[in-house]
Scaffold this motif. Structure first.
Motif, mmCIF file in Angstrom:
data_model
loop_
_atom_site.group_PDB
_atom_site.id
_atom_site.type_symbol
_atom_site.label_atom_id
_atom_site.label_comp_id
_atom_site.label_asym_id
_atom_site.label_seq_id
_atom_site.Cartn_x
_atom_site.Cartn_y
_atom_site.Cartn_z
ATOM 1 N N ARG A 1 0.820 -1.210 0.000
ATOM 2 C CA ARG A 1 0.000 0.000 0.000
ATOM 3 C C ARG A 1 0.854 1.259 0.000
ATOM 4 N NH1 ARG A 1 -5.056 0.802 0.318
ATOM 5 N NH2 ARG A 1 -5.332 -1.442 0.694
ATOM 6 N N ASP A 2 1.974 1.229 0.725
ATOM 7 C CA ASP A 2 2.814 2.431 0.767
ATOM 8 C C ASP A 2 3.388 2.755 -0.607
ATOM 9 O OD1 ASP A 2 4.438 -0.024 1.532
ATOM 10 O OD2 ASP A 2 6.054 1.401 1.143
ATOM 11 N N VAL A 3 3.597 1.735 -1.435
ATOM 12 C CA VAL A 3 4.081 1.964 -2.798
ATOM 13 C C VAL A 3 3.001 2.666 -3.623
ATOM 14 C CG1 VAL A 3 4.848 0.842 -4.927
ATOM 15 C CG2 VAL A 3 5.654 -0.004 -2.709
ATOM 16 N N LEU A 4 1.771 2.173 -3.533
ATOM 17 C CA LEU A 4 0.668 2.797 -4.261
ATOM 18 C C LEU A 4 0.416 4.218 -3.760
ATOM 19 C CD1 LEU A 4 -1.822 -0.198 -4.491
ATOM 20 C CD2 LEU A 4 -0.513 0.801 -6.360
ATOM 21 N N ASP A 5 0.534 4.417 -2.455
ATOM 22 C CA ASP A 5 0.360 5.760 -1.916
ATOM 23 C C ASP A 5 1.399 6.714 -2.496
ATOM 24 O OD1 ASP A 5 -1.768 4.964 -0.360
ATOM 25 O OD2 ASP A 5 -0.582 4.704 1.469
ATOM 26 N N ALA A 6 2.629 6.219 -2.677
ATOM 27 C CA ALA A 6 3.712 7.071 -3.167
ATOM 28 C C ALA A 6 3.500 7.513 -4.612
ATOM 29 C CB ALA A 6 5.044 6.337 -3.029
ATOM 30 N N ILE A 7 2.754 6.733 -5.390
ATOM 31 C CA ILE A 7 2.543 7.085 -6.802
ATOM 32 C C ILE A 7 1.125 7.579 -7.066
ATOM 33 C CG2 ILE A 7 4.291 5.396 -7.523
ATOM 34 C CD1 ILE A 7 1.925 3.702 -8.609
ATOM 35 N N ASN A 8 0.391 7.863 -5.982
ATOM 36 C CA ASN A 8 -0.979 8.370 -6.113
ATOM 37 C C ASN A 8 -1.911 7.348 -6.754
ATOM 38 O OD1 ASN A 8 -3.002 10.251 -5.701
ATOM 39 N ND2 ASN A 8 -2.635 11.315 -7.648
ATOM 40 N N GLY A 9 -1.766 6.111 -6.305
ATOM 41 C CA GLY A 9 -2.673 5.053 -6.743
ATOM 42 C C GLY A 9 -2.610 4.774 -8.232
ATOM 43 N N LEU A 10 -3.777 4.597 -8.819
ATOM 44 C CA LEU A 10 -3.878 4.253 -10.239
ATOM 45 C C LEU A 10 -4.032 5.475 -11.136
ATOM 46 C CD1 LEU A 10 -3.856 1.177 -10.933
ATOM 47 C CD2 LEU A 10 -4.770 1.608 -8.650
ATOM 48 N N SER A 11 -3.927 6.672 -10.570
ATOM 49 C CA SER A 11 -4.204 7.881 -11.354
ATOM 50 C C SER A 11 -3.258 8.041 -12.533
ATOM 51 C CB SER A 11 -4.130 9.116 -10.461
ATOM 52 O OG SER A 11 -2.839 9.268 -9.898
ATOM 53 N N THR A 12 -2.023 7.550 -12.393
ATOM 54 C CA THR A 12 -1.054 7.721 -13.474
ATOM 55 C C THR A 12 -1.324 6.799 -14.657
ATOM 56 O OG1 THR A 12 0.447 6.178 -12.361
ATOM 57 C CG2 THR A 12 0.774 8.527 -11.937
ATOM 58 N N VAL A 13 -2.204 5.800 -14.493
ATOM 59 C CA VAL A 13 -2.526 4.885 -15.596
ATOM 60 C C VAL A 13 -4.015 4.931 -15.901
ATOM 61 C CG1 VAL A 13 -0.585 3.371 -15.100
ATOM 62 C CG2 VAL A 13 -2.795 2.907 -14.017
ATOM 63 N N ARG A 14 -4.663 6.044 -15.568
ATOM 64 C CA ARG A 14 -6.118 6.119 -15.666
ATOM 65 C C ARG A 14 -6.634 5.920 -17.086
ATOM 66 N NH1 ARG A 14 -4.047 11.068 -14.515
ATOM 67 N NH2 ARG A 14 -4.392 12.772 -16.005
ATOM 68 N N ASN A 15 -5.861 6.332 -18.110
ATOM 69 C CA ASN A 15 -6.337 6.129 -19.483
ATOM 70 C C ASN A 15 -5.302 5.422 -20.337
ATOM 71 O OD1 ASN A 15 -4.463 8.153 -19.837
ATOM 72 N ND2 ASN A 15 -5.932 9.725 -20.427
ATOM 73 N N GLU A 16 -4.596 4.486 -19.692
ATOM 74 C CA GLU A 16 -3.613 3.677 -20.409
ATOM 75 C C GLU A 16 -4.232 2.345 -20.809
ATOM 76 O OE1 GLU A 16 -0.708 4.492 -21.394
ATOM 77 O OE2 GLU A 16 -0.145 6.255 -20.220
ATOM 78 N N ALA A 17 -4.177 2.020 -22.099
ATOM 79 C CA ALA A 17 -4.678 0.717 -22.546
ATOM 80 C C ALA A 17 -3.837 -0.406 -21.944
ATOM 81 C CB ALA A 17 -4.663 0.641 -24.069
ATOM 82 N N LEU A 18 -2.513 -0.207 -21.892
ATOM 83 C CA LEU A 18 -1.617 -1.171 -21.246
ATOM 84 C C LEU A 18 -1.413 -0.739 -19.790
ATOM 85 C CD1 LEU A 18 1.042 -1.718 -24.064
ATOM 86 C CD2 LEU A 18 -0.807 -3.255 -23.397
ATOM 87 N N ASP A 19 -2.501 -0.747 -19.024
ATOM 88 C CA ASP A 19 -2.432 -0.232 -17.656
ATOM 89 C C ASP A 19 -1.498 -1.034 -16.776
ATOM 90 O OD1 ASP A 19 -4.360 -2.377 -16.242
ATOM 91 O OD2 ASP A 19 -5.286 -1.745 -18.108
ATOM 92 N N ASP A 20 -1.404 -2.357 -17.007
ATOM 93 C CA ASP A 20 -0.531 -3.190 -16.180
ATOM 94 C C ASP A 20 0.940 -2.844 -16.399
ATOM 95 O OD1 ASP A 20 -0.630 -4.127 -18.788
ATOM 96 O OD2 ASP A 20 -1.290 -6.146 -18.257
ATOM 97 N N VAL A 21 1.341 -2.755 -17.674
ATOM 98 C CA VAL A 21 2.727 -2.424 -17.997
ATOM 99 C C VAL A 21 3.080 -1.030 -17.495
ATOM 100 C CG1 VAL A 21 4.393 -2.047 -19.863
ATOM 101 C CG2 VAL A 21 2.774 -3.959 -19.994
ATOM 102 N N MET A 22 2.195 -0.078 -17.725
ATOM 103 C CA MET A 22 2.486 1.294 -17.322
ATOM 104 C C MET A 22 2.496 1.455 -15.810
ATOM 105 S SD MET A 22 3.227 2.588 -20.108
ATOM 106 C CE MET A 22 3.616 4.176 -19.373
ATOM 107 N N LEU A 23 1.686 0.672 -15.097
ATOM 108 C CA LEU A 23 1.742 0.723 -13.638
ATOM 109 C C LEU A 23 3.109 0.277 -13.143
ATOM 110 C CD1 LEU A 23 0.339 1.184 -10.927
ATOM 111 C CD2 LEU A 23 -0.465 -1.200 -11.031
ATOM 112 N N ALA A 24 3.613 -0.822 -13.710
ATOM 113 C CA ALA A 24 4.947 -1.300 -13.321
ATOM 114 C C ALA A 24 6.015 -0.256 -13.626
ATOM 115 C CB ALA A 24 5.258 -2.614 -14.040
#
Length: 383
Positions: free
Chosen positions: A215-238
């Protein structure tokens, strides 16, 4: 291009296919392979499991029950029923009624402008949970009983902050077998870059079927907001997690989880429309990319047929060698996918759905500024 250059082009295609095959073999030795562990952790890890689900009535019950059957973990499951129009909701309600570890949220919040459905659902669930470990799991994935504890222990041993597992893929229908194996091989060879473990490299990769982080990792990157409109959301999250200085990892785990990506021929034919533009660095490259499968798969067949017509052994050998090398790649792929061999051997036909998926994705990119997925067009934000 003249007719006499076709055998030369076919030999070049054969060489390219050999290189891809060798790259896939190399991946077997370089990649991490994860098998179920018998080791019992001193403390049962507390995990929030987030499952976005849209029209998953065929698989959702088996998937959720496989999560509930996990051993040596303390988990809570949050399922986001993402505007399903089938029986996904009632199935989830029945499970939640008999197991307090399952929470079902309906269509909340509505799909926000600029958010793709899956990322929107995952973000909402992430904000409503609080356990130290978070697993994002697809709603059609079946997990072995020790999948979660194996993944947590591996992440701790590797001292990484994000771990994704690549599943064993089941292929049933004709178009599943035609399309998926070669695209899977190409994708793995492309994305499993040798620099994945280099902290100074931007390369990172994930499979959306299973993603474990803290959870602390997700908190540091502001959750899923950085991949909100990425088709490859899994790759871009990593990649975003790695860009923030965290360590990411991926492991091939065919013994830990399985998935059937597409449920019928229609889904398989159009199934890559959502992600296919991620294969090119710019939309302009999508147009020539539509032609590549035709060249790679059909020219060897044309050369072979011309050779048969002319009784020309050289042409026959050129066309046949290219097809045989490409077919041999299917043998390599069988370690990660359960295929129907007779259907898979029709892989040259994959040029048709690949071209159609590119055309559909290009159309929606320019006309609706978004992607089409699970019966709805999801628009990117213009803000």
């Amino acid at each position: 291009m003249t007719l006499t250059t076709l055998p030369i082009l076919t030999l070049a295609i054969t060489g390219l296919s050999v290189l891809i095959g060798l790259g896939f073999i190399r991946m077997f030795y370089v990649a991490q392979w994860l098998s179920p562990t018998d080791q019992i952790a001193a403390d049962r890890p507390r995990i929030d499991v987030i499952v976005p689900a849209r029209n998953e009535q065929d698989d959702i019950e088996h998937a959720i029950r496989s999560i509930l059957a996990q051993r040596d973990v303390d988990l809570q499951i949050t399922v986001i029923n993402d505007h399903s129009t089938d029986q996904t909701g009632p199935i989830l309600d029945a499970i939640a009624e008999h197991d307090s570890r399952v929470t079902v949220t309906y269509n909340d919040p509505p799909l926000l402008d600029g958010w793709f459905g899956k990322a929107n659902a995952m973000q909402h669930a992430y904000q409503s949970t609080n356990r130290p470990y978070v697993i994002f799991a697809d709603a059609d994935v079946i997990h072995s009983p020790r999948c979660f504890t194996t993944a947590v222990q591996h992440m701790q041993q590797q001292q990484c902050d994000f771990l994704s597992l690549f599943p064993y893929v089941q292929l049933v229908s004709f178009w599943e077998n035609v399309i998926v194996p070669h695209l899977m091989v190409f994708g793995l060879v492309t994305f499993l870059n040798p620099k994945l473990d280099d902290p100074d490299s931007p390369h990172a990769v994930a499979a959306g079927a299973f993603m474990l982080t803290r959870r602390d990792v997700l908190d540091a990157i502001n959750g899923l907001s950085t991949v909100r409109n990425e088709a490859l959301d899994d790759v871009m999250l990593a990649r975003n997690i790695k860009a923030h200085g965290f360590k990411t990892s991926i492991a091939l785990a065919p013994q830990l989880l399985t998935v059937r990506l597409f449920k019928n021929n229609r889904d398989a034919f159009w199934g890559f429309s959502k992600n296919i533009l991620g294969a090119v660095s710019h939309i302009a490259f999508a147009f020539p990319a539509m032609i590549v499968p035709v060249v790679v798969y059909w020219i060897p067949i044309v050369v072979f047929l011309i050779g048969v017509y002319r009784h020309d052994g050289v042409w026959i050998a050129c066309g046949l060698s290219a097809y045989m090398v490409q077919a041999a790649i299917l043998v390599l792929a069988s370690r990660l996918a359960q295929m129907r061999p007779l259907k898979s051997l029709a892989f040259p036909l994959s040029a048709i759905p690949i071209g159609c998926c590119f055309a559909r994705a290009i159309y929606h990119h320019f006309v609706s500024d978004g992607v089409v997925w699970r019966g709805r067009v999801i628009r990117r934000s213009t803000n």
